[in-house]
Scaffold this motif. Structure first.
Motif, PDB file in Angstrom:
ATOM      1  N   LEU A  40      94.756  24.022  76.985  1.00 36.00           N
ATOM      2  CA  LEU A  40      93.302  23.868  76.936  1.00 36.00           C
ATOM      3  C   LEU A  40      92.790  23.570  75.537  1.00 36.00           C
ATOM      4  N   ASN A  41      93.513  24.019  74.538  1.00 33.28           N
ATOM      5  CA  ASN A  41      93.041  23.868  73.163  1.00 33.28           C
ATOM      6  C   ASN A  41      93.737  22.744  72.407  1.00 33.28           C
TER       7      ASN A  41
ATOM      8  N   SER B  10      94.141  18.424  72.172  1.00 28.10           N
ATOM      9  CA  SER B  10      93.599  17.134  72.595  1.00 28.10           C
ATOM     10  C   SER B  10      94.667  16.383  73.381  1.00 28.10           C
TER      11      SER B  10
ATOM     12  N   LEU C   9      96.412  18.020  83.194  1.00 30.99           N
ATOM     13  CA  LEU C   9      95.965  18.048  81.796  1.00 30.99           C
ATOM     14  C   LEU C   9      96.944  17.346  80.860  1.00 30.99           C
TER      15      LEU C   9
ATOM     16  N   SER D 204      94.473   9.790  81.639  1.00 27.99           N
ATOM     17  CA  SER D 204      93.653   9.496  82.812  1.00 27.99           C
ATOM     18  C   SER D 204      94.328   8.477  83.719  1.00 27.99           C
TER      19      SER D 204
ATOM     20  N   LYS E  34      88.875  15.177  85.600  1.00 24.75           N
ATOM     21  CA  LYS E  34      88.302  13.869  85.255  1.00 24.75           C
ATOM     22  C   LYS E  34      86.996  13.988  84.475  1.00 24.75           C
TER      23      LYS E  34
ATOM     24  N   HIS F 156      85.615  17.000  82.958  1.00 25.65           N
ATOM     25  CA  HIS F 156      85.334  18.181  82.125  1.00 25.65           C
ATOM     26  C   HIS F 156      84.986  17.826  80.685  1.00 25.65           C
ATOM     27  N   ASN F 157      85.420  16.670  80.219  1.00 24.95           N
ATOM     28  CA  ASN F 157      85.103  16.271  78.839  1.00 24.95           C
ATOM     29  C   ASN F 157      83.932  15.300  78.755  1.00 24.95           C
ATOM     30  N   THR F 158      83.333  14.960  79.906  1.00 25.01           N
ATOM     31  CA  THR F 158      82.305  13.918  79.882  1.00 25.01           C
ATOM     32  C   THR F 158      80.981  14.388  80.485  1.00 25.01           C
TER      33      THR F 158
ATOM     34  N   THR G 165      78.371  18.992  82.322  1.00 23.28           N
ATOM     35  CA  THR G 165      77.082  19.684  82.222  1.00 23.28           C
ATOM     36  C   THR G 165      76.098  19.141  83.243  1.00 23.28           C
TER      37      THR G 165
ATOM     38  N   LEU H 271      87.545  25.004  81.979  1.00 22.12           N
ATOM     39  CA  LEU H 271      87.307  23.561  81.890  1.00 22.12           C
ATOM     40  C   LEU H 271      85.839  23.201  82.126  1.00 22.12           C
TER      41      LEU H 271
ATOM     42  N   GLY I 189      83.415  25.175  81.319  1.00 22.67           N
ATOM     43  CA  GLY I 189      82.621  25.876  80.317  1.00 22.67           C
ATOM     44  C   GLY I 189      81.989  27.157  80.804  1.00 22.67           C
TER      45      GLY I 189
END
Length: 851
Positions: A573-574, A576, A614, A618, A805, A807-809, A812, A845, A847
């Motif tokens: 998770l930590n 890149s 992970l 992609s 897919k 969680h980083n984009t 929110t 993932l 948050g």
């Protein structure tokens, strides 16, 4: 109940027809049809079951099953399913002459013919009795070098092929067919609880014994072991109960008690292994007991010492002095006097053994000098106090419905009290005896301080904090096994109170001379130091951030070997994506092994599937998911539609390149061989990756809207699918939004409503997805997440895929939409529908964290 366990309970409360109807409705709801569900249920129903199923579907949903299937499928697949739904399969005995004629007809319609006459296959396979199909299979092999199933796979394709194969498999060996379905539900990354639940509920009262035998023969491991490895908690328990619980425990997953001279002289170590990995009991001189988390195995004791047994089953019979765990209703306890043998406790001269048998309501009784401790038996409501006499094994007070305090102390004799209340119970020692405390509470308990000869002990049936009692001269505390996974405390001569570790993985605490150990609420370990209070706390995970890829790969190897999921999850998770890629390379360099393979084979399917997601780029993960969707029995069209319709042009090119590199075939050729008709035509256009990225042109949008209206609603008969395919495959998303606005001006329906009414099956679902993605991509993902968790079963494949897919984009925005649309947070749904490490990593993932 929105848990897998609850969904099994609901399934069991339905009739077979009601449950089949429910499953078929769910399979045809939303984006994508789960054709494999339709095939499995319809192909395994006899004529009577088909009639009952259709009646139940109509009553429950107000529509005929035939109409629903007709609208969801197409071509020869639809034609065959509708014939099967007539429920007119012959039940006649075998006619060998007819079997020979049918085999010749199939051979001429397939292998001997240029192309294939599908109607011949449909007519024979849909109407002949199952015993007749078996005879046809035998006759076919006399005409051809292929078996009938091999010929079907060579001559037919897609869902039509899979349906015909399923029918023949059911005719040849229905147990083997279900075995393959069960294996398919658990193999690889993720578990298909929907299939797993459905097959077990369907077969548990009929042919489950045959299925278990066949599963063992086919896969060299028991069905029970697969379920144990792939599921958890109440869901696992109810599945094992339904199949008859032939638990075959892997010896590598059994913990053992180890004796070693010099530590705890003369004391037999106890052992609790309430998990696959186990903990240790350490005893001086004599090897301690053994506990396996299954109903039959207990440990043996050595000479002069009563070996310890921890029984982690609801119903146990314990025999002390070389203890045996025998499954028996409610359990009785037989204790040998003279030498005080505790259960899971310490045995030997002057030792007071304490017992806590892993239950929701437990107590611990500490014996006095020369006294065997009391025993608390595995029942929800137990209280017993040990009655002491010099050199006498403790008596047993077995099972009272509420609370039975008992305190009888002579000189140097420790009485005991177990109070089954939410707060605390107190063991009171007599002269020179240290008291102990049993706290059946969620937070905290303390051990009494010891007087001469005897140290206090602590039993806490609680998820949070446990402290071992301080030891006086000679003898220290006792044993607490009242936590879900393992806590083991060992006291010996000159050794102080022990430690309860409230942890999933267990641990061992050995107190030093005259000092007490301290219980640590850690996932992995806690050791008391010799001669002082010394706690080795949890690894500082933050320190892992400072390690380079080589060191992280080494730590991962240890973590995977020891099943330390906290370290595994933290590192992944930590890091890149670039760092993860470097770790993969260094792992191969330093260990000679494949990191993804090691994770997949050493973690449960859900967590392993998430870790693999992970660790892949992609494009790699898209290619992997598409391969899985087209592998084996049935095509997961929902996955194809989701991935292909949400890829940008660049993502499509990258996915195709990776697919060719990883699997040696082009993605286009694989998709083309799996699907058919207008659905295939549209998907092949999407795979070209030529969607424009231009702004909307209002005049062209108006023209497209009118063209769609004329091709669909305004057309008197049927629909011109080619117009829909051309427009939705080639217009930009902004243009499709504009077309939607213009369509509302020429029709009373929205564009989405028109698509639903004019198209059907997977073509409809694909076009609907394109429109949804164009209108609001984030809302589409919220709907997919909701779909993955609603109803019976959880689709970890969808849940994992979508969370990874986005969680980083856009996570929110998706969380906000989810809350607005479903009146509950995404985190709450994940908490209610998942568990363990898989739940933890999902929450991280997105948050969130579990409150």
């Amino acid at each position: 109940m929105n848990t897998d366990f609850g969904k099994v309970c609901i399934a069991l409360l339905r009739t077979t027809a009601e449950y089949n109807a429910y499953c078929l409705k769910k399979a045809m709801k939303g984006a994508g049809t789960r054709e494999h569900v339709l095939i499995e249920i319809i192909c395994t129903c006899n004529n009577e079951e088909i009639a009952e199923l259709k009646a139940a579907f109509l009553k429950m949903y107000g529509k005929s099953l035939e109409d629903r299937v007709k609208s969801e499928t197409s071509g020869d697949f639809r034609k065959l399913l509708l014939l099967l739904l007539e429920g007119n399969r012959s039940t006649a005995d075998v006619d060998l002459a007819q079997a020979e004629a049918d085999a010749q007809a199939l051979y001429k319609a397939g292998e001997k013919k240029l192309g294939t006459d599908e109607d011949t296959f449909i007519n024979i396979i849909a109407t002949r009795s199952l015993c007749q199909l078996k005879a046809i299979s035998v006759e076919y092999e006399k005409l051809s070098k292929r078996t009938l199933i091999e010929a079907i796979k060579a001559e037919l394709s897609g869902d039509f092929e899979r349906t015909v194969v399923a029918i023949v498999q059911v005719a040849l060996d229905v147990s083997l067919y279900y075995v393959q379905r069960l294996h398919s539900s658990m193999k690889g990354a993720g578990t298909n609880e929907f299939t797993l639940t459905r097959v077990i509920v369907r077969t548990h009262t009929t042919i489950i014994s045959s299925i278990k035998v066949t599963f063992q023969q086919e896969y060299k491991e028991s069905l029970s072991q697969w379920i144990i490895d792939d599921t958890s908690g109440d869901y696992q328990a109810i599945l094992l109960a339904l199949i008859g619980g032939d638990v075959d425990v892997d010896p590598s997953k059994i913990g053992i008690g180890i004796g070693g001279p010099g530590i705890g002289g003369g004391i037999g170590g106890g052992l609790d292994v309430d998990k696959p990995e186990g903990g240790f009991g350490i005893g001086g001189g004599i090897g301690g007991g053994l506990d396996v988390d299954k109903p039959k195995l207990g440990g043996s004791g050595g000479a002069g010492i009563g070996g310890g047994v921890d029984v982690d089953v609801p119903k146990a019979d314990l025999d002390i002095g070389g203890a045996i765990d025998v499954e028996k209703p409610k359990g009785g306890i037989d204790i040998g006097g003279g030498i005080g043998g505790g259960i899971g406790g310490t045995g030997g001269a002057d030792i007071g053994g304490g017992v806590d048998v892993d239950t929701p309501k437990v107590g611990l009784d500490i014996g006095g000098s020369g006294i065997g401790g009391g025993i608390d038996v595995d029942t929800p409501k137990v209280g017993l106090g040990g009655i002491g006499g010099v050199d006498i094994g403790g008596d047993v007070d077995v099972v009272t419905p509420k609370v039975e305090p008992s305190v009888e102390a002579a000189a140097d004799i420790g009485g005991g009290v177990d109070v089954d209340v939410p707060k605390a119970g107190l063991d009171i020692g007599g002269s020179g005896i240290g008291g102990g405390i049993d706290i059946d509470a969620p937070k905290l308990g303390f051990g009494g301080s010891g007087g001469a000869d005897i140290g206090g002990g602590v039993d806490i049936d609680a998820p949070k904090v446990e402290l071992g009692g301080t030891g006086g001269g000679d003898i220290g505390g006792g044993i607490d096994v009242g936590v879900p996974k393992v806590g083991l405390d060992i006291g010996g001569a000159g050794i102080g109170g022990g430690v309860d570790v409230d942890a999933p993985k267990g641990g061992i605490d050995v107190g030093g001379s005259g000092s007490g150990g301290i219980g640590v609420s850690l996932p992995k370990f806690g050791f008391g130091g010799s001669g002082k209070v010394d706690v080795e706390g949890e690894v500082n995970l933050k320190e892992l951030d400072n390690l380079d890829a080589t060191e992280k790969s080494k730590r991962l190897e240890i973590a995977i070997k020891e099943k330390d999921t906290k370290i595994l999850i933290y590192i992944l998770l930590n890091a890149s994506m670039v760092q993860r890629h470097e770790i993969i390379i260094q792992y191969k360099t330093t260990t000679g092994k494949d990191l993804l393979g090691d994770i997949e084979s050493n973690t449960d399917a859900k967590l392993g599937g998430m870790c693999i997601a992970l660790l892949k780029t992609s494009a790699e993960y898209n290619a992997y998911c598409l391969m899985k969707a087209m592998k084996g029995f049935g095509t997961d069209d929902g996955t194809l539609i989701e991935i292909i319709c949400t890829c940008t042009n660049q993502e499509m090119e990258e996915t195709k390149a990776v697919y060719l590199k990883e699997y040696g075939k082009s993605l286009e050729s694989e998709v083309q061989s799996e699907i058919s008709g207008d659905y295939r035509k549209l998907m092949m256009l999407l795979l070209e990756g030529n969607r424009p990225n231009t702004d909307a042109d209002s005049s062209k949008a108006e023209a497209d809207a009118k063209a769609l209206y004329k091709a669909g609603e305004k057309k008197r008969f049927g629909t011109d699918e080619d117009v829909f395919i051309d427009i939705f495959a080639s217009r930009s998303y902004s243009q499709i939004r504009a077309i939607g606005d213009e369509y509302a001006k020429v029709s009373k329906k929205t564009l989405l409503e028109a698509v639903v009414s004019e198209l059907s099956g997977n073509l409809q679902k694909t076009v609907v997805t394109i429109v949804q993605v164009a209108q609001n991509l984030n809302q589409y993902y919220a709907q997919r997440l909701h779909y993955s968790m609603k109803g019976l079963g959880t689709s970890e494949k969808i849940l994992t895929r979508v969370v990874v897919k986005i969680h980083n984009t856009v996570i929110t925005e998706v969380k906000e939409i989810f809350l607005q649309k479903y009146n509950d947070s995404l985190a709450k749904w994940i908490i209610d529908d998942t568990s363990g490490d898989y739940q933890d990593i999902l929450l991280s993932l997105i948050g969130e964290q579990k409150s």
